[in-house]
Design a protein around this motif. Structure first.
Motif, mmCIF file in Angstrom:
data_model
loop_
_atom_site.group_PDB
_atom_site.id
_atom_site.type_symbol
_atom_site.label_atom_id
_atom_site.label_comp_id
_atom_site.label_asym_id
_atom_site.label_seq_id
_atom_site.Cartn_x
_atom_site.Cartn_y
_atom_site.Cartn_z
ATOM 1 N N UNK A 110 -12.492 26.061 67.218
ATOM 2 C CA UNK A 110 -13.455 25.942 66.427
ATOM 3 C C UNK A 110 -14.221 27.483 66.259
ATOM 4 N N UNK A 112 -12.753 29.725 64.853
ATOM 5 C CA UNK A 112 -12.059 30.320 63.702
ATOM 6 C C UNK A 112 -12.947 30.118 62.537
ATOM 7 N N UNK A 113 -13.448 28.909 62.357
ATOM 8 C CA UNK A 113 -14.295 28.824 61.167
ATOM 9 C C UNK A 113 -15.402 29.572 60.822
ATOM 10 N N UNK A 114 -16.153 29.780 62.146
ATOM 11 C CA UNK A 114 -17.284 30.777 62.045
ATOM 12 C C UNK A 114 -16.686 32.048 61.715
ATOM 13 N N UNK A 116 -14.378 33.393 59.997
ATOM 14 C CA UNK A 116 -14.107 33.244 58.550
ATOM 15 C C UNK A 116 -15.118 33.087 57.170
ATOM 16 N N UNK A 117 -16.169 32.605 57.881
ATOM 17 C CA UNK A 117 -17.302 32.282 57.037
ATOM 18 C C UNK A 117 -18.551 33.392 57.105
ATOM 19 N N UNK A 118 -18.700 33.962 58.098
ATOM 20 C CA UNK A 118 -19.927 34.655 58.275
ATOM 21 C C UNK A 118 -21.153 33.743 58.776
ATOM 22 N N UNK A 119 -20.819 32.307 59.214
ATOM 23 C CA UNK A 119 -21.910 31.543 59.546
ATOM 24 C C UNK A 119 -22.058 32.046 60.814
ATOM 25 N N UNK A 120 -23.355 32.567 61.431
ATOM 26 C CA UNK A 120 -23.488 32.872 62.786
ATOM 27 C C UNK A 120 -23.354 31.836 63.832
ATOM 28 N N UNK A 173 -12.051 37.957 63.375
ATOM 29 C CA UNK A 173 -11.886 37.064 61.928
ATOM 30 C C UNK A 173 -10.414 36.672 61.912
ATOM 31 N N UNK A 174 -10.585 35.515 61.577
ATOM 32 C CA UNK A 174 -8.985 34.602 61.299
ATOM 33 C C UNK A 174 -8.069 34.841 62.392
ATOM 34 N N UNK A 175 -8.758 35.074 63.588
ATOM 35 C CA UNK A 175 -7.722 35.109 64.800
ATOM 36 C C UNK A 175 -8.451 34.541 66.168
ATOM 37 N N UNK A 202 -21.297 23.076 64.582
ATOM 38 C CA UNK A 202 -20.839 22.496 63.384
ATOM 39 C C UNK A 202 -21.378 21.266 62.643
#
Lengths: 240, 240, 240, 240
Positions: A110, A112-114, A116-120, A173-175, A202
């Motif tokens: 979970x 990963x979604x943070x 790739x979005x810049x969501x802190x 990022x993405x990893x 989330x």
């Protein structure tokens, strides 16, 4: 035989190795580590060495798999074993952070979604209060294009460590992420609750309401006893 | 030896202790309790005493771990055992609520997003109809800054009990919840279905449509038989 | 001894009872049934009788627990056993639907959010194509206020069966659902994939894009072999 | 006995069959395959033949269940065994794609929401970078109305293979997906991480922020070692 030119820092107590093995299995059992990812500790006798499994899935790691590396991530005595391509994450984290004695690299799902979005990704739960100041996100593209977004040399590892700064966790990022701590118990705690907090955040975000994050002055004592170790280790080593 | 000055309320039936142990393990097995959290019961022979495990992960608690406390949360006979820092939650809940004979404190994972957003947590399912009137949320900052958001003294415990009021559940901001009930079976039921209802409500909210909550006059008989105890206990004690 | 005045339709093959027991355990193992909910079959020798467990959690049901009822949901031979309060759901479904030979009542967790929002629950996956026409939602308040939203008499059961109409599934507001089928294998299939489809549809809805539902003319042959029975039963009966 | 007119390509190493069996069980254990879905390999001695289980749930498949088919999906030696209705998916994928040696068809649960909304399913994680170019979605209605959305003949199978094109994965609207790879290990990897990436992307989308997908030039080396096979197989074959 260039490898043999790196002297070993000497044998390590079986109990310490057992905790390192347990850490891998705990994080696999809790779904933080998948078939990859790795946990290391700084060598207790020499801060210029660290201990990490040969390339093997975390759920299967056992004491015999543990190898010794220097901070360039060269093996002390490879014995033909296959090594993690991304061990440079560990070597450079130990080099940059003298306060760190344990390192986790994971594909924490979970996170990963943070990443790739810049969501802190900040703490909303006291158990994750080590994230009260949020965590930086490493953009590997900033140090050049990489196939598979992998950190496979010291230059990339050092760039990641620089992004980490003084923080306990950096997203990649993405990893996945990089988690550091003064000891193995705390590293496991942080890796696990970074994932749990990400799931909870989330859900909180889905409510579309202002969120009260854990304030930095509310964070737990960073030296607090990790009294969860007994249950995590007992459950993870049941089948070992 | 100040502790020894508190007289014991006497021995407790093994079957009652077994249900208390089962309660811990049930809530751990269902993911309501993580490596922390605790379940207690009021002493069956003396309302001024309660029974709670020494500090140990709920999944590992066994009969030998159960200790006796007075309502100040001082131990009757500590025997050097480490105690839960947050036992004051229990003592003050028993003091404030004579109708309560069982208490759960948890980090119930899906409760956290509600606790940090002000999103009301009310029953949408009849099994959670004890939440038909919603649940108040305790803001620990109102009683002063605390490290780690922990309830570690009687003053904080009393403030939490005051927020709870006559309700069965109070959320604790950024921390978890407090669940009370007239008996241990009902406390487990309430702790479990507060979590389940939170998950279901999060999904319902995502539809962006008006929600029909369980109306207070539709709530289940609060004295209804907890006939789920057999299966919960059987499954949780399988490996014990 | 009014109960004994209802004659039995006679003994039932052990293999048929075994499948009824398996059905309970399968749906418990897959999280469709929690500590409650029940599965029944129409008596193979007399359409005016049905077979249902005594009041017991689905995961624990065994052959000895199966009782025989008439369509008024009165027991043929109670022998002092505690009965499900909501057995009227079954009796009235069999009375209203001669084509139905198996009935499930569940608290299927992801069905609840649909039941309290009016969000239509329709098939987006071919395995759930029995829901191609959606499913009606039963509002128990329409037949009078009930404590706990329970269906505890024939009048309420008949109202639910009326809402069901010719459909395979009816939602029950704030409670769960009623699933009917021509045989036990199909009833299990429908109960399970109503839940799976609800989860998938909740995710699809979160994308805020038009959704292509399975069209009624794309629905599977309702007589198609339930070839999943072997694996479901094998896995559910492993520990029995 | 038309079947016997298709000559066999000869016996296959037990180790190869074992990996095919393991693939089924791995994907069942990880929730990618439910009670249906299937994994096949091209025959190592003859590219005009492939190996696939008789119709049986993936979790139960064992070496004795493996059958040989030609690219029309006719069996070499049926021996009265029931065959998967949808085996044409495999035959036509092998015919269209000489580079492909392993095929998975699944009802991968989180793939369904993408397949019915047009929401692009692209890689946000490096482990899923085989999806860097996204995946096409097969609309079976374009080749005529089908009951149950099933691919049950060579014409439909060829249409699906055409939609797949050069990609590793094609979604199937309201049904699941088709995953192809040069070897069985890679097919399992792709099937598993298509599901994981779908879950992560659904969460990322919920944040309503721009998403950084894995760029095509960041994709992993498609020939990279699948070093996760040891742990997947060990865990999946534990009870076999």
């Amino acid at each position: 035989m260039a490898d043999t030119s790196i002297p070993s820092a000497g044998p390590v107590d079986a109990a310490i190795i057992e905790d390192l093995v347990a850490a891998s299995r705990i994080l696999a059992q809790h779904g933080v580590l998948d078939a990859w990812g790795h946990v290391s500790i700084r060598h207790p006798k020499n801060p210029e060495r660290y201990l990490l499994s040969r390339a093997r899935a975390p759920a299967l790691v056992s004491a015999e798999d543990i190898m010794e590396f220097d901070l360039n991530s060269d093996p002390v005595d490879q014995q033909g074993r296959r090594m993690f391509l991304e061990r440079y994450i560990h070597g450079e984290a130990y080099r940059a952070r003298p306060d760190v004695n344990a390192v986790v690299h994971s594909h924490s799902p979970t996170v990963i979604p943070f990443s790739v979005t810049g969501q802190p990704l900040k703490a909303i739960s006291h158990i994750a209060s080590f994230l009260a100041n949020g965590c930086p996100c490493f953009e590997i593209r900033d140090v050049g294009l990489t196939q598979g977004l992998l950190v496979t040399n010291n230059k990339q590892g050092a760039a990641l460590a620089k992004t980490l700064g003084d923080n306990p966790v950096a997203l990649m990022r993405g990893h996945g992420n990089l988690v550091v701590a003064p000891d193995i118990q705390r590293a496991v705690h942080r890796a696990l609750y970074t994932e749990v907090n990400a799931r909870q955040l989330a859900t909180a975000l889905s409510f579309n309401r202002p969120i009260t994050y854990v304030a930095p002055d509310e964070a737990s004592d960073p030296k607090r006893l990790i009294d969860s170790w007994e249950v995590w280790k007992t459950q993870a080593m049941k089948d070992a």
